[in-house]
Scaffold this active site. Structure first.
Site, PDB file in Angstrom:
ATOM      1  N   ASP A 246       1.033  -1.484   0.135  1.00  0.00           N
ATOM      2  CA  ASP A 246       0.384  -0.562   0.011  1.00  0.00           C
ATOM      3  C   ASP A 246       0.467   1.691   0.025  1.00  0.00           C
ATOM      4  OD1 ASP A 246      -2.238   1.713   1.227  1.00  0.00           O
ATOM      5  OD2 ASP A 246      -2.946  -0.230   1.318  1.00  0.00           O
TER       6      ASP A 246
ATOM      7  N   ASN B 161     -14.226   1.160  -6.940  1.00  0.00           N
ATOM      8  CA  ASN B 161     -15.246   1.361  -6.893  1.00  0.00           C
ATOM      9  C   ASN B 161     -16.167   2.200  -7.801  1.00  0.00           C
ATOM     10  OD1 ASN B 161     -14.571   1.209  -4.175  1.00  0.00           O
ATOM     11  ND2 ASN B 161     -13.078   2.832  -4.312  1.00  0.00           N
TER      12      ASN B 161
ATOM     13  N   SER C 122     -11.420  -1.105  -0.543  1.00  0.00           N
ATOM     14  CA  SER C 122      -9.929  -0.521   0.284  1.00  0.00           C
ATOM     15  C   SER C 122     -10.005  -0.828   1.829  1.00  0.00           C
ATOM     16  CB  SER C 122      -9.678   0.626   0.277  1.00  0.00           C
ATOM     17  OG  SER C 122      -8.366   1.135  -1.110  1.00  0.00           O
TER      18      SER C 122
END
Lengths: 470, 91
Positions: free
Chosen positions: A198, A348, A414
């Site tokens: 990340d 998304n 996420s």
């Protein structure tokens, strides 16, 4: 006495004996009935809100000796008898093995609470309590019944609807991953390492620091022919090819907290795993974006560490794009072949990933995760795909750790991804030898089917951590 | 350093003027709206770029020039030009 008188007396005696016997039997029947049929006035039971109040109500209804009184040492039996007689009570039984403990019956059938209060006020009394009924069947049921779920001491836990949805803030009760029941089996293990690939992780965060991975002394520093040797004590930074994976954005810290903020430490939140080792990997910058090449470098690092003996079993990847990279696909396949499960966000864009692919979630050997809201509905932003999206998890208004010992609520696939990664880590904690294939199957078989997910994901359900550990 | 809304608009205006080779004063600001974007690249990732899949709050900046409309997306970290001649650009 003549013969006739004798027979008359004998008959009278037999009649009297029969009457006495019948009366005795009647009394026994009455006692049996009173002890087996528990008639408690509904109004009384309704008023009783505590265990003690229920016991008092039951004691009244059953005519049991109302109270147990423990007199202080040195109080004589005569004094006890005088005191009980003064209240128009009687000592129903004396508990010989506990000197001073008396079972007391109130002859006025007064309220046991009042009797307890009367005796408690006496200077001769150590304590007085109602006569709780102990039922064998109830006790058996308690033994066989599931243990009560575990509620951690972390002060923000009640805001974590993903772990325990009580209907807070308009949510649907039970629309969660059943974490509190899962924790009856395991709260995680510091032997299990999850790589958070990340923006790095704020490894100094007070709720994460105890659960951060440190390279063991037994594992040599990371060496890459091109990059040289990197002293990877705290993880890996693929942007600068150095050891420090400190998060400058917050996204990676948030994902790490969902997986493994330390549980039961009276600080902040609870991770899906209370105990774990989080390996921070940084390939996204302060803006929250990074390159495919740096992602590949970081995955390569994880595979290397696995081969070096680090028990890293899961890569949590809360990122993606719509651009396919065969190189990224290839390195993820290598990770899978090395028994590392790759869990990725479905995206998304509210699109169907079967038609408009999202990567890396659409690659083979990847567990793709959609997001749910607090009412068990697919999040309005979440991608879906009955062929390409495997599973769903809570991903809206998720409270987790943030930079600078802070906590923030964030939304996205996420946030759903580390929930699944966290459950995967719980499974590994409980089944250290499980293969990546078995782990993936276990996760897919551990869902609560949801109508909202029918024809939206492959499993059609929300991950259930308790089911995953059965 | 965090970018403010006004700075983002100004940055977008200068970028568009440069691309169109026009004076920045001829760029019309059509609208600037608060908006939630699907990811941390504000739904405008460049080629080869991966971004965190977290809903990100920012501003949608619509500019006009030469009779055409252009969309910029910005947050405190970045300004991006959305689908300019089919591609996204981070400014």
């Amino acid at each position: 006495m003549n013969r006739n008188n004798f027979l008359i007396h004998l008959a009278l005696a037999i009649v009297l004996i029969l009457i006495a016997a019948f009366a005795g039997q009647l009394n026994r029947w009455r006692k049996q009935w009173r002890s087996s049929v528990r008639v408690i006035p509904a109004a009384e039971k309704k008023r009783a809100s505590t265990t003690e109040e229920v016991a008092l109500a039951e004691a009244r209804a059953l005519g049991r000796p109302e109270v147990l009184v423990k007199f202080k040492p040195g109080v004589s039996l005569e004094t006890i008898d005088e005191l009980t007689a003064g209240f128009n009570d009687r000592v129903e039984d004396r508990i010989e093995n506990v000197p001073g403990l008396e079972s007391i019956d109130d002859l006025d059938n007064a309220d046991p609470a009042e009797i307890v209060a009367q005796y408690s006020a006496l200077p001769e009394v150590e304590y007085a309590e109602p006569n709780f009924e102990i039922e064998l069947d109830a006790a058996t049921e308690t033994i066989n019944a599931p243990l009560p779920p575990i509620h951690p001491s972390d002060p923000r836990f009640d805001d974590q609807w993903a772990l325990a949805n009580s209907g807070q803030r308009g949510g649907k009760q039970g629309a969660d991953i059943s974490a509190m029941h899962a924790w009856l089996t395991t709260t995680g293990s510091d032997k299990v390492v999850v790589a958070v690939l990340d923006s790095g992780v704020d490894y100094t965060h007070e709720d994460l620091a105890p659960n951060m991975w440190k390279r063991p002394a037994s594992v040599a520093p990371y060496h890459d022919d091109q990059l040289g040797t990197i002293e990877d004590e705290d993880g890996f930074n693929a942007i600068d090819n150095e050891s420090d994976p400190m998060d400058e954005n917050g996204h990676g810290t948030h994902c790490a907290g969902i997986i493994g903020a330390e549980g039961g430490n009276n600080i902040g939140i609870t991770g899906v795993n209370w105990k774990i080792r989080i390996m921070p990997l940084k390939f996204m910058n302060a803006g929250g974006f990074g390159t495919t090449k740096d992602a590949i470098e970081a995955i390569n690092y994880v595979i290397d560490r696995k081969k070096a003996g680090v028990n890293v079993r899961i890569i949590s990847a809360s990122w993606g794009s719509t651009q396919r990279s065969r190189a990224l696909e290839e390195v993820i396949r290598k990770a899978y072949e090395n028994d590392i499960l790759f869990v990725a966000a479905a995206g998304n864009a509210t699109t169907n990933n079967d038609r408009s692919p999202h990567y890396p979630s659409n690659y083979p050997n990847v567990l793709s995760v959609a997001a749910l809201d607090r009412n068990d509905a697919l999040a309005k932003f979440s991608n879906y795909g009955v062929k390409s999206v495997a599973i769903a998890a809570p991903g809206v208004d998720i409270l987790s750790t943030w930079l600078g010992n802070a906590y923030e609520e964030k939304s996205g696939t996420s946030m759903a991804t580390p929930v699944v990664s966290g459950v995967a880590a719980l499974i590994v904690a409980e089944n250290p030898r499980i293969t990546v294939e078995q782990l993936k199957k276990r996760l897919l078989a551990s869902v609560d089917p949801l109508p909202a997910l029918k024809s939206k994901t492959a499993t059609g359900g929300r991950i259930n951590a308790a089911k995953a550990l059965r | 350093m965090a970018i403010s809304k006004d700075e983002a608009v100004e940055k977008a205006r200068r970028d568009l003027a440069r691309r169109l080779n026009v004076d920045a004063s001829t760029i019309k600001q059509q609208s600037v709206e608060d908006s939630d974007f699907p990811d941390m690249a504000l739904g405008a990732a460049e080629d080869g770029e991966m971004s965190g899949q977290m809903i990100t709050s920012g501003w949608r900046i619509r500019l006009g020039a030469d009779g055409k409309n252009f969309e910029y997306r910005a947050d405190k970290n970045q300004v991006r030009l959305y689908k300019y001649k089919g591609k996204n650009y981070r400014i």
